[in-house]
Scaffold this motif. Structure first.
Motif, PDB file in Angstrom:
ATOM      1  N   THR A 188       0.772  -1.257  -0.161  1.00 18.31           N
ATOM      2  CA  THR A 188       0.013  -0.227   0.101  1.00 18.31           C
ATOM      3  C   THR A 188       0.936   1.170   0.177  1.00 18.31           C
ATOM      4  OG1 THR A 188      -1.856  -1.283   1.170  1.00 18.31           O
ATOM      5  CG2 THR A 188      -1.790   1.069   1.328  1.00 18.31           C
ATOM      6  N   VAL A 189       0.420   2.110  -0.888  1.00 18.23           N
ATOM      7  CA  VAL A 189       1.200   3.377  -0.842  1.00 18.23           C
ATOM      8  C   VAL A 189       0.005   4.537  -0.928  1.00 18.23           C
ATOM      9  CG1 VAL A 189       2.385   5.177  -2.417  1.00 18.23           C
ATOM     10  CG2 VAL A 189       2.896   2.573  -2.558  1.00 18.23           C
TER      11      VAL A 189
ATOM     12  N   PRO B 180      12.053   8.658  -1.005  1.00 15.63           N
ATOM     13  CA  PRO B 180      13.129   8.161  -1.785  1.00 15.63           C
ATOM     14  C   PRO B 180      13.229   6.945  -2.175  1.00 15.63           C
ATOM     15  CG  PRO B 180      13.801   9.438   0.212  1.00 15.63           C
ATOM     16  CD  PRO B 180      12.588   9.075   0.415  1.00 15.63           C
ATOM     17  N   GLU B 181      12.521   5.622  -1.585  1.00 13.89           N
ATOM     18  CA  GLU B 181      12.529   4.422  -1.948  1.00 13.89           C
ATOM     19  C   GLU B 181      11.440   4.284  -3.156  1.00 13.89           C
ATOM     20  OE1 GLU B 181      11.953   5.376   1.280  1.00 13.89           O
ATOM     21  OE2 GLU B 181      14.056   4.950   2.104  1.00 13.89           O
ATOM     22  N   TYR B 182      10.217   4.985  -2.701  1.00 20.11           N
ATOM     23  CA  TYR B 182       9.179   4.828  -3.762  1.00 20.11           C
ATOM     24  C   TYR B 182       9.739   5.575  -5.057  1.00 20.11           C
ATOM     25  CZ  TYR B 182       4.745   4.338  -6.088  1.00 20.11           C
ATOM     26  OH  TYR B 182       3.960   3.817  -7.020  1.00 20.11           O
TER      27      TYR B 182
ATOM     28  N   GLN C  98       6.562   9.349  -9.169  1.00 14.85           N
ATOM     29  CA  GLN C  98       5.748   9.321  -7.925  1.00 14.85           C
ATOM     30  C   GLN C  98       4.250   9.056  -8.282  1.00 14.85           C
ATOM     31  OE1 GLN C  98       7.154  13.040  -6.476  1.00 14.85           O
ATOM     32  NE2 GLN C  98       8.922  12.072  -5.439  1.00 14.85           N
ATOM     33  N   LYS C  99       4.078   8.247  -9.003  1.00 19.40           N
ATOM     34  CA  LYS C  99       2.465   7.909  -9.268  1.00 19.40           C
ATOM     35  C   LYS C  99       2.243   6.627  -8.914  1.00 19.40           C
ATOM     36  CE  LYS C  99       1.414  11.751 -12.267  1.00 19.40           C
ATOM     37  NZ  LYS C  99       0.932  11.973 -13.469  1.00 19.40           N
TER      38      LYS C  99
END
Length: 196
Positions: free
Chosen positions: A38-39, A49-51, A58-59
């Protein structure tokens, strides 16, 4: 391949996102083994930074299949339908039927998606974020754009067939349904076509 470790398919999703819900429904309907990560966009988890290493845009969604990273719901759905043994109606193998699904999904991103999302944004998200009531004029304009899109969807894609691209449900229907149900669930007093 000998010595290669198989890692479970991972999907990074925020189920408040219509395209993420389409992927989630598709994976579960077709019993494709996967792990959901989950994001929460509303918490800024897509900007860590990881995502950002996974998706510099960043989507959501993002899919990771072993070392293969893929973004964009349309590409992910087509990849999953092609790689896994799912019924052929989702993404037909016949070139002309497949082209019909591709035709709708290309149209979807500049028509159904933005117009349905704008209604939801105007009616639900902005009032929730700002604490101010929805602007009736902006909502009316967004609903008019969506109504025009629904007319085109009905006249071009549905015509005399039960689903967008033929006689069976496909990826096209799943994407459209997730967009339109979001508008419907917002309590929209919008286009009557959503009732049908």
């Amino acid at each position: 391949m000998a010595g290669r470790k198989t890692v479970e398919l991972e999907v990074y999703l925020d189920l408040l996102s219509q395209p993420c819900r389409a992927i989630y429904i598709f994976l579960n309907c077709n019993k494709i083994p996967h792990k959901v990560k989950t994001v929460a966009i509303r918490k800024g988890e897509n900007r860590t930074p990881e995502y950002t290493k996974l998706n510099p845009m960043q989507k959501v969604p993002v899919m990771v299949d072993n070392d293969f990273v893929l973004t964009e719901s349309d590409a992910i759905l087509k990849y999953l339908a092609t790689k896994y043994d799912v019924p052929g109606n989702w993404y037909p193998r016949h070139p002309e039927r497949r082209a019909r699904v591709d035709e709708y999904t290309a149209w979807h991103h500049t028509n159904t998606r933005p117009h349905a999302a704008k209604v939801f944004l105007m009616e639900v998200l902005l009032p929730h974020m700002t604490g101010q009531p929805a602007d009736p004029l902006k909502v009316e304009r967004a609903l008019a754009d969506l109504n025009d899109t629904l007319d085109k969807l009905e006249n071009m894609f549905l015509k005399r067939q039960p689903f967008l691209c033929g006689d069976d449900i496909s990826l096209a229907d799943l994407l459209a349904m997730c967009e339109l149900m979001q508008v419907r669930s917002s309590g929209s007093t919008g286009p009557s076509e959503l009732s049908h």
